[in-house]
Design a protein around this motif. Structure first.
Motif, PDB file in Angstrom:
ATOM      1  N   ASN A   1       0.830  -1.208   0.000  1.00 29.35           N
ATOM      2  CA  ASN A   1       0.000   0.000   0.000  1.00 29.35           C
ATOM      3  C   ASN A   1       0.869   1.265   0.000  1.00 29.35           C
TER       4      ASN A   1
ATOM      5  N   ARG B   1       2.294   1.811  -3.545  1.00 33.10           N
ATOM      6  CA  ARG B   1       1.335   2.260  -4.559  1.00 33.10           C
ATOM      7  C   ARG B   1       1.217   3.772  -4.631  1.00 33.10           C
TER       8      ARG B   1
ATOM      9  N   GLU C   1       5.990   5.216 -10.410  1.00 29.22           N
ATOM     10  CA  GLU C   1       5.458   4.092 -11.179  1.00 29.22           C
ATOM     11  C   GLU C   1       6.324   2.858 -11.030  1.00 29.22           C
TER      12      GLU C   1
ATOM     13  N   ALA D   1       5.690   1.416  -7.664  1.00 32.64           N
ATOM     14  CA  ALA D   1       4.337   0.868  -7.626  1.00 32.64           C
ATOM     15  C   ALA D   1       4.276  -0.506  -8.258  1.00 32.64           C
ATOM     16  N   ARG D   2       5.136  -0.709  -9.324  1.00 34.46           N
ATOM     17  CA  ARG D   2       5.136  -2.029  -9.948  1.00 34.46           C
ATOM     18  C   ARG D   2       5.597  -3.101  -8.968  1.00 34.46           C
TER      19      ARG D   2
ATOM     20  N   ALA E   1       4.836  -3.194  -5.964  1.00 39.01           N
ATOM     21  CA  ALA E   1       3.694  -3.517  -5.101  1.00 39.01           C
ATOM     22  C   ALA E   1       2.928  -4.730  -5.627  1.00 39.01           C
ATOM     23  N   LYS E   2       2.888  -4.867  -6.972  1.00 35.48           N
ATOM     24  CA  LYS E   2       2.187  -6.015  -7.552  1.00 35.48           C
ATOM     25  C   LYS E   2       2.885  -7.329  -7.188  1.00 35.48           C
TER      26      LYS E   2
ATOM     27  N   ASP F   1       1.770  -8.091  -3.776  1.00 32.30           N
ATOM     28  CA  ASP F   1       0.386  -8.582  -3.815  1.00 32.30           C
ATOM     29  C   ASP F   1       0.352 -10.064  -4.188  1.00 32.30           C
TER      30      ASP F   1
END
Length: 557
Positions: A287, A290, A294, A297-298, A300-301, A304
């Motif tokens: 979180n 994110r 960018e 943030a990638r 973060a996937k 996940d």
């Protein structure tokens, strides 16, 4: 050897056991444990061959013996050629020696008649020839040695006072149960299946049985809520989980099983907590990422994806080791009784020429607690039946006081109706409730009460006669809870109950505001209940209760 492969069991539409595989080898001693209603008796009957599995296969030894919780079947007690079945013939039947023994006695009687005055001309040569042949067969089959072995078995089970020629039908219920156990042991099969074998046994007989099972060559698979038996005679535990429908094996006795299971529960919870903490940590990092660039943030996937993998790897909580549920009960009172509850005046009871009780006198007042103590056969159950009004005394009288509403728990569950459904049983109990006010409880209310005693769903429509001993005990307790009685007569109320359920019964009785008369061989139960008085049978002596009297409650030391 007993071998079960991928066995499934159902009771109607209810799944009891799924995909169970195990072996019992040689002279191994195995205990089946689980909460009441888990399906232990159904499993034992299936292993024995009385019931068929709903899936899988079971291979059994050639010779097997089974003792269930049910009373002796009438077919086993039937007269032979008009002569009532004797204790000796019943026992010899365990090895198929009874027919030979009867024929030998018949020939002996015929030979004796031939020697009496006036029968001198009778030709007895054919009888003598047949007697010689039959006696040789009987001796070769171990018949004479068997009679000595029977005497030893009956003495061990505290039946040494029972004559060999006494009709089995003349024995008390407890004596018949012990005799059935003696016959199963005498049959000496490769494997014994025993369901609650210590019911109706006093402390001495229970200790003897423990020692016997420990040294006998037969493999044993048993169900018992006698923890001392499970600790002394058992080498492996099979736990039937009512929630997961799985059977898990634990090496060692019952105490070892409890420690292993507790450790498994603690490890499972700790692992679950660690995994959940890791998931929370990764989610927090994802979180945070994110909200960044960018590129960040990638990443973060990726986190996940790790969270998803951890969740998929987590075991289903329904299949994790867990503490099992017990029923819940309380014992409300509709109205109080008068001060004087019962007065017994020189009460006696005989069956034919056999005196069971003689000149028993006592009084019980409101809210007093009386425990009746005595060895098997001392007349405890007979006395409770007379107090309940089920039996009439042969002499003397039992007077019931003002507003005394009696709830009676019978040791053999005679108050239950085998052909009724569980729901019908409670409906009838509600209709019989003394001093009921208002409407009868609805079906929804009664099904809720059944649920409190661990009967769920379609079990409400199950026939009472199909229940196991523990299930009948729970249903009988539900009847008592429904009645609002201010006086309870309880004959072995913890028979067939697991440890957690016995604790619930004790808690309910501890909070009960009425009068209590109890018979119990469960010394821990009696000690925790702390009665006010003890009635010692057969002497009929009333004493203030203290813990020194626990020595008179049959128990295993």
């Amino acid at each position: 050897m007993l071998e079960a492969q991928h066995v499934d069991l159902r009771r109607g539409a209810t799944l009891l056991l799924e995909d169970a595989s195990f072996r019992v080898n040689g002279s191994e001693k195995v205990g089946i444990v689980g909460i009441n209603g888990a399906g232990k008796t159904t499993l034992l009957k299936t292993l024995y061959g009385e019931l068929d599995p709903d899936g899988g296969t079971i291979a059994r030894p050639e010779t097997i013996g089974y003792l269930g919780q049910e009373p002796l079947a009438d077919a086993l007690l039937a007269a032979v050629d008009g002569t009532p079945l004797s204790v000796l013939d019943f026992m010899l039947g365990g090895r198929g020696l009874d027919a030979m023994a009867r024929e030998l006695r018949e020939i002996e009687a015929a030979l004796d008649a031939a020697t009496k005055p006036g029968n001198e001309a009778t030709d007895s040569s054919a009888l003598l020839e047949r007697y010689g042949e039959l006696e040789a067969q009987f001796q070769g089959a171990g018949g004479y040695d068997a009679e000595f072995e029977i005497v030893q078995l009956l003495a061990g089970l505290n039946l040494k006072g029972v004559e060999m020629d006494r009709p089995v039908s003349a024995l008390s219920g407890g004596q018949k149960t012990k005799l059935a156990l003696a016959r199963v042991l005498f049959s000496a099969p490769e494997m014994l299946f025993l369901d609650e074998p210590t019911n109706h046994l006093d402390g001495k007989a229970t200790r003897w049985l423990m020692e016997y099972l420990g040294r006998c060559e037969s493999a044993v698979v048993l169900i018992s809520h006698d923890l001392a038996l499970l600790d002394t005679a058992i080498t492996r535990i099979l736990h039937l989980d009512a929630t997961t429908k799985k059977l898990t094996a634990y090496k060692g006795n019952y105490t070892s099983y409890l420690k292993q299971r507790e450790g498994a529960e603690e490890r499972a919870v700790a692992q679950m907590e660690r995994t959940q903490d890791k998931i929370a940590q990764l989610q927090q990092q994802a979180n945070w990422m994110r909200g960044k660039t960018e590129k960040v943030a990638r990443r973060a996937k990726v986190l996940d994806h790790k969270v998803e993998m951890l969740r998929e790897a987590m075991p289903d909580t329904a299949h994790m080791p867990h503490k099992e549920r017990a029923f819940t009960m309380d014992l409300p009172i509709t109205r109080p009784s008068g001060r004087d509850v019962f007065r017994a005046e020189r009460v006696a009871k005989s069956y034919g020429t056999k005196a069971v009780l003689d000149s028993i006198s006592f009084e019980i007042e409101r809210q007093q607690r009386l425990v009746v103590i005595g060895v098997n056969g001392a007349g405890k159950t007979t006395l409770l039946k007379m107090i309940a009004g089920v039996l009439e005394p042969t002499d003397g009288a039992i007077h019931r006081g003002y507003n005394v509403d009696v709830g009676y728990f019978a040791q053999e569950h005679e108050q239950l109706h085998p052909d009724m459904t569980l729901l019908e049983e409670l409906q009838q109990a509600a209709e019989e409730t003394p001093n009921r006010t208002g409407q009868l409880p609805t079906e929804h209310t009664l099904r809720g009460l059944l649920g409190r005693f661990l009967f769920s769903g379609d079990q409400a429509y199950q026939r009472v006669g199909t229940l196991s001993g523990g299930e009948k005990t729970r249903l009988a307790l539900a009847r008592l809870m429904l009645g609002g009685y201010n006086t309870l007569l309880l004959d072995e109320p913890t028979n067939n109950l697991d440890v957690a359920s016995r604790a619930r019964v004790l808690k309910a009785l501890a909070g009960y505001a009425g009068t209590l008369v109890i018979v119990s061989h469960d010394v821990a139960f009696v000690e925790a209940l702390q009665p006010d008085y003890a009635l010692l049978l057969p002497a009929g002596q009333i004493r203030y209760f203290d813990n020194s009297l626990l020595e008179l409650v049959p128990k295993v030391k």
